[in-house]
Design a protein around this motif. Structure first.
Motif, PDB file in Angstrom:
ATOM      1  N   SER A   1     -32.464 -74.967  26.010  1.00 52.51           N
ATOM      2  CA  SER A   1     -31.261 -74.190  26.294  1.00 52.51           C
ATOM      3  C   SER A   1     -30.485 -73.993  24.998  1.00 52.51           C
ATOM      4  N   HIS A   2     -30.178 -72.730  24.684  1.00 57.52           N
ATOM      5  CA  HIS A   2     -29.382 -72.481  23.478  1.00 57.52           C
ATOM      6  C   HIS A   2     -28.224 -71.536  23.802  1.00 57.52           C
TER       7      HIS A   2
ATOM      8  N   VAL B   1     -22.135 -69.494  25.288  1.00 59.68           N
ATOM      9  CA  VAL B   1     -22.448 -70.399  26.397  1.00 59.68           C
ATOM     10  C   VAL B   1     -23.937 -70.711  26.368  1.00 59.68           C
ATOM     11  N   PHE B   2     -24.307 -71.850  26.925  1.00 61.49           N
ATOM     12  CA  PHE B   2     -25.716 -72.247  26.941  1.00 61.49           C
ATOM     13  C   PHE B   2     -26.491 -71.472  27.999  1.00 61.49           C
ATOM     14  N   LYS B   3     -27.708 -71.077  27.633  1.00 65.50           N
ATOM     15  CA  LYS B   3     -28.588 -70.369  28.550  1.00 65.50           C
ATOM     16  C   LYS B   3     -30.006 -70.930  28.394  1.00 65.50           C
ATOM     17  N   ASN B   4     -30.628 -71.268  29.522  1.00 68.24           N
ATOM     18  CA  ASN B   4     -32.012 -71.730  29.475  1.00 68.24           C
ATOM     19  C   ASN B   4     -32.945 -70.562  29.168  1.00 68.24           C
ATOM     20  N   VAL B   5     -33.911 -70.800  28.288  1.00 67.24           N
ATOM     21  CA  VAL B   5     -34.881 -69.774  27.906  1.00 67.24           C
ATOM     22  C   VAL B   5     -36.280 -70.370  28.009  1.00 67.24           C
ATOM     23  N   SER B   6     -37.279 -69.507  28.073  1.00 66.87           N
ATOM     24  CA  SER B   6     -38.657 -69.975  28.162  1.00 66.87           C
ATOM     25  C   SER B   6     -39.270 -70.220  26.783  1.00 66.87           C
ATOM     26  N   GLN B   7     -38.699 -69.589  25.749  1.00 68.04           N
ATOM     27  CA  GLN B   7     -39.206 -69.802  24.400  1.00 68.04           C
ATOM     28  C   GLN B   7     -38.120 -69.453  23.381  1.00 68.04           C
ATOM     29  N   ILE B   8     -38.317 -69.967  22.168  1.00 65.08           N
ATOM     30  CA  ILE B   8     -37.344 -69.716  21.111  1.00 65.08           C
ATOM     31  C   ILE B   8     -38.054 -69.719  19.765  1.00 65.08           C
TER      32      ILE B   8
ATOM     33  N   PRO C   1     -33.854 -70.125  14.580  1.00 66.93           N
ATOM     34  CA  PRO C   1     -33.192 -69.332  13.528  1.00 66.93           C
ATOM     35  C   PRO C   1     -33.176 -70.065  12.194  1.00 66.93           C
ATOM     36  N   ASP C   2     -33.210 -69.316  11.111  1.00 62.48           N
ATOM     37  CA  ASP C   2     -33.166 -69.922   9.783  1.00 62.48           C
ATOM     38  C   ASP C   2     -31.895 -70.741   9.587  1.00 62.48           C
ATOM     39  N   GLU C   3     -30.814 -70.340  10.246  1.00 59.68           N
ATOM     40  CA  GLU C   3     -29.532 -71.034  10.065  1.00 59.68           C
ATOM     41  C   GLU C   3     -29.510 -72.415  10.731  1.00 59.68           C
ATOM     42  N   HIS C   4     -30.393 -72.619  11.696  1.00 62.42           N
ATOM     43  CA  HIS C   4     -30.313 -73.829  12.525  1.00 62.42           C
ATOM     44  C   HIS C   4     -30.710 -75.071  11.735  1.00 62.42           C
ATOM     45  N   THR C   5     -29.907 -76.127  11.884  1.00 63.21           N
ATOM     46  CA  THR C   5     -30.211 -77.430  11.313  1.00 63.21           C
ATOM     47  C   THR C   5     -29.603 -78.481  12.228  1.00 63.21           C
ATOM     48  N   ASP C   6     -29.558 -79.731  11.761  1.00 63.35           N
ATOM     49  CA  ASP C   6     -28.932 -80.753  12.601  1.00 63.35           C
ATOM     50  C   ASP C   6     -27.439 -80.458  12.780  1.00 63.35           C
ATOM     51  N   HIS C   7     -26.947 -80.711  13.984  1.00 63.13           N
ATOM     52  CA  HIS C   7     -25.534 -80.524  14.318  1.00 63.13           C
ATOM     53  C   HIS C   7     -25.051 -79.093  14.063  1.00 63.13           C
ATOM     54  N   SER C   8     -25.889 -78.135  14.472  1.00 69.04           N
ATOM     55  CA  SER C   8     -25.474 -76.731  14.390  1.00 69.04           C
ATOM     56  C   SER C   8     -24.748 -76.281  15.654  1.00 69.04           C
ATOM     57  N   TRP C   9     -24.770 -77.112  16.711  1.00 63.27           N
ATOM     58  CA  TRP C   9     -24.092 -76.812  17.977  1.00 63.27           C
ATOM     59  C   TRP C   9     -24.704 -75.597  18.670  1.00 63.27           C
ATOM     60  N   PHE C  10     -25.978 -75.336  18.364  1.00 63.89           N
ATOM     61  CA  PHE C  10     -26.637 -74.133  18.894  1.00 63.89           C
ATOM     62  C   PHE C  10     -27.516 -74.447  20.106  1.00 63.89           C
TER      63      PHE C  10
ATOM     64  N   GLU D   1     -28.218 -81.200  33.708  1.00 66.91           N
ATOM     65  CA  GLU D   1     -26.813 -81.608  33.667  1.00 66.91           C
ATOM     66  C   GLU D   1     -26.378 -82.060  32.268  1.00 66.91           C
ATOM     67  N   ILE D   2     -27.342 -82.474  31.451  1.00 65.09           N
ATOM     68  CA  ILE D   2     -27.013 -83.165  30.204  1.00 65.09           C
ATOM     69  C   ILE D   2     -26.479 -82.198  29.158  1.00 65.09           C
ATOM     70  N   GLY D   3     -25.365 -82.573  28.544  1.00 67.59           N
ATOM     71  CA  GLY D   3     -24.766 -81.774  27.482  1.00 67.59           C
ATOM     72  C   GLY D   3     -23.963 -80.587  27.960  1.00 67.59           C
ATOM     73  N   GLN D   4     -23.821 -80.404  29.267  1.00 69.47           N
ATOM     74  CA  GLN D   4     -23.073 -79.259  29.789  1.00 69.47           C
ATOM     75  C   GLN D   4     -21.566 -79.490  29.732  1.00 69.47           C
ATOM     76  N   ASP D   5     -21.148 -80.762  29.785  1.00 67.22           N
ATOM     77  CA  ASP D   5     -19.716 -81.061  29.825  1.00 67.22           C
ATOM     78  C   ASP D   5     -19.180 -81.542  28.477  1.00 67.22           C
ATOM     79  N   GLY D   6     -19.910 -81.269  27.440  1.00 69.00           N
ATOM     80  CA  GLY D   6     -19.531 -81.711  26.099  1.00 69.00           C
ATOM     81  C   GLY D   6     -20.788 -81.900  25.290  1.00 69.00           C
ATOM     82  N   PHE D   7     -20.806 -81.468  24.062  1.00 65.16           N
ATOM     83  CA  PHE D   7     -22.065 -81.351  23.330  1.00 65.16           C
ATOM     84  C   PHE D   7     -22.843 -82.657  23.252  1.00 65.16           C
ATOM     85  N   ASP D   8     -22.170 -83.778  22.985  1.00 62.37           N
ATOM     86  CA  ASP D   8     -22.879 -85.046  22.870  1.00 62.37           C
ATOM     87  C   ASP D   8     -22.319 -86.094  23.821  1.00 62.37           C
TER      88      ASP D   8
END
Length: 409
Positions: free
Chosen positions: A121-122, A137-144, A147-156, A195-202
């Motif tokens: 989900s991203h 907002v988070f959306k479940n996807v079948s594949q991803i 992105p080049d920008e993505h790293t640890d703690h990108s909140w994506f 349910e996990i991570g829906q009510d706050g990122f971590d």
């Protein structure tokens, strides 16, 4: 006239054949029923629940979905959505040395709970600012495609990567350079990833009704992730050309995630590697199968080191399945957690204690397969102490070394 008579007789033959096929349904059904009888034999003196893939069955006789059969559950999987199943799985429980005969054509509706799931989900609707994703907002996807920008703690990505679970336990792995596998300990036997991570990122780091994140991976591989060994140090996925991840199967008896790391550059070698993680219903173990376009000399996996945990190894010969494990108060809830990797001894080059992991270095190969698992004492019907954990691992290895015997009648 001759042509008319020939046409007339041809018509009668065709119609007669159709009527014979239709009216002879009892004979046809009996033949079909006979061809759909399977025997499953347990060669060990252990109680066991297995999910087997039935390959020697005419899958066109099944409708995609899950059905109940006497003594088991059957799932027909239609991967290409053409209406005809591509795979057929059967779940069956066996007493010691028991043989069960199952008629796959005698089915009923399955009315039980969901057994496994996989998800990624991203966020959508926001925007990248440097290396962080803001808004959306988070959306479940079948594949991803990562992105080049993505790293640890990108909140994506919700909980920072894909998730995989059975009724017993959940796993996630970081879809960034760290690539460590983490564990969601579960106090319930229902599915919870959604349910996990829906009510706050971590927020999953805090205890909840369903459980919590229980493993501190830090600079390690976590449990069962993949790396490259140089001396006693491990190279993660700092350099790749690109990374794609796909939910290859979701729900049912088996769920799985396929991730491809294109052009993984270790600094010494370069390869493209595909990681396929699968989990079965009622199982703690993830089947991790890796394929390489160019075999690596120093490919490894491992278990995070923790001073609170004791290292355990099985007594093994030169062939067959074996395990390396740790057990102790190493969970983030400060209670007992067992971690293990089950490997085939024929595939292993050496065992190494690294800076942050207990490591297994594999021989160069185009394909490597092993299992990893966690067992938390707060699980529903959980393993509570080291002796129980060792007994569980010994039995798991014995079952892998003595698989069930499947025959069609």
């Amino acid at each position: 006239m001759v042509n008319f008579i020939r046409t007339k007789y041809f018509f009668l033959i065709v119609v007669g054949s159709m009527l014979l096929f239709s009216c002879g349904s009892e004979t046809s059904d009996n033949q079909e029923e006979k061809s759909l009888v399977v025997k499953i034999k347990n060669p060990t003196r252990l109680d066991r629940t297995e999910i087997v893939e039935l390959t020697d069955v005419d899958k066109s006789q099944f409708t995609p979905g899950i059905r109940q059969v006497e003594n088991g559950i059957i799932e027909a999987v239609d991967n290409d959505n053409d209406g005809t199943p591509d795979k057929l799985f059967l779940k069956v429980s066996l007493a010691p040395q028991e043989t069960k005969t199952i008629n796959l054509s005698d089915t009923e509706n399955y009315e039980g709970q969901e057994m496994t799931q996989a998800e990624i989900s991203h966020k959508v609707g926001g925007e990248w600012k440097d290396r962080e994703y803001e808004g959306g907002v988070f959306k479940n996807v079948s594949q991803i495609s990562v992105p080049d920008e993505h790293t640890d703690h990108s909140w994506f990505i919700r909980y920072e990567g894909p998730g995989l679970e059975s009724e017993k336990v959940g796993y996630r792995f970081y879809l960034d350079w760290r690539n460590a596998v983490d564990i969601f300990g579960k106090k319930v036997d229902t599915l919870v990833l959604q349910e996990i991570g829906q009510d706050g990122f971590d927020s999953y780091h805090e205890p909840a009704d369903w459980g919590m994140d229980i493993l501190k991976a830090g600079k390690s591989l976590g449990i069962g992730s993949i790396g490259y060994l140089i001396g006693d140090s491990v190279v993660h996925f700092q350099q790749t050309d690109s990374v794609t991840c796909e939910i290859s199967k979701n729900k049912g008896l088996v769920s799985s995630i396929s991730t491809t790391y294109y052009g993984w550059d270790t600094g010494e070698e370069k390869t493209t590697v595909n990681s396929l993680m699968s989990i079965n219903s009622d199982s703690r173990a993830v089947d991790h199968t890796l394929t390489f376009d160019t075999p690596l000399q120093s490919f490894c996996t491992g278990i995070v080191k923790n001073e609170a945990a004791e290292k355990i190894e099985s007594l093994v010969g030169s062939n067959g399945w074996a395990y390396i494990a740790t057990y102790g108060k190493q969970s983030l809830a400060d209670d007992n957690l067992g971690l293990a990797i089950i490997y085939n001894t024929a595939d292993v080059n050496q065992m190494v204690d690294g800076n942050y992991d207990h490591l297994i270095e594999f021989k160069p190969s185009e394909k490597v397969k092993y299992y990893f698992l966690g067992a938390w004492e707060q699980e529903s019907e959980g393993i509570k102490n080291k002796d129980q954990f060792i007994k569980y691992l010994d039995e798991k290895v014995k079952m892998l070394n003595n698989p069930v015997v499947v025959t069609m009648e």
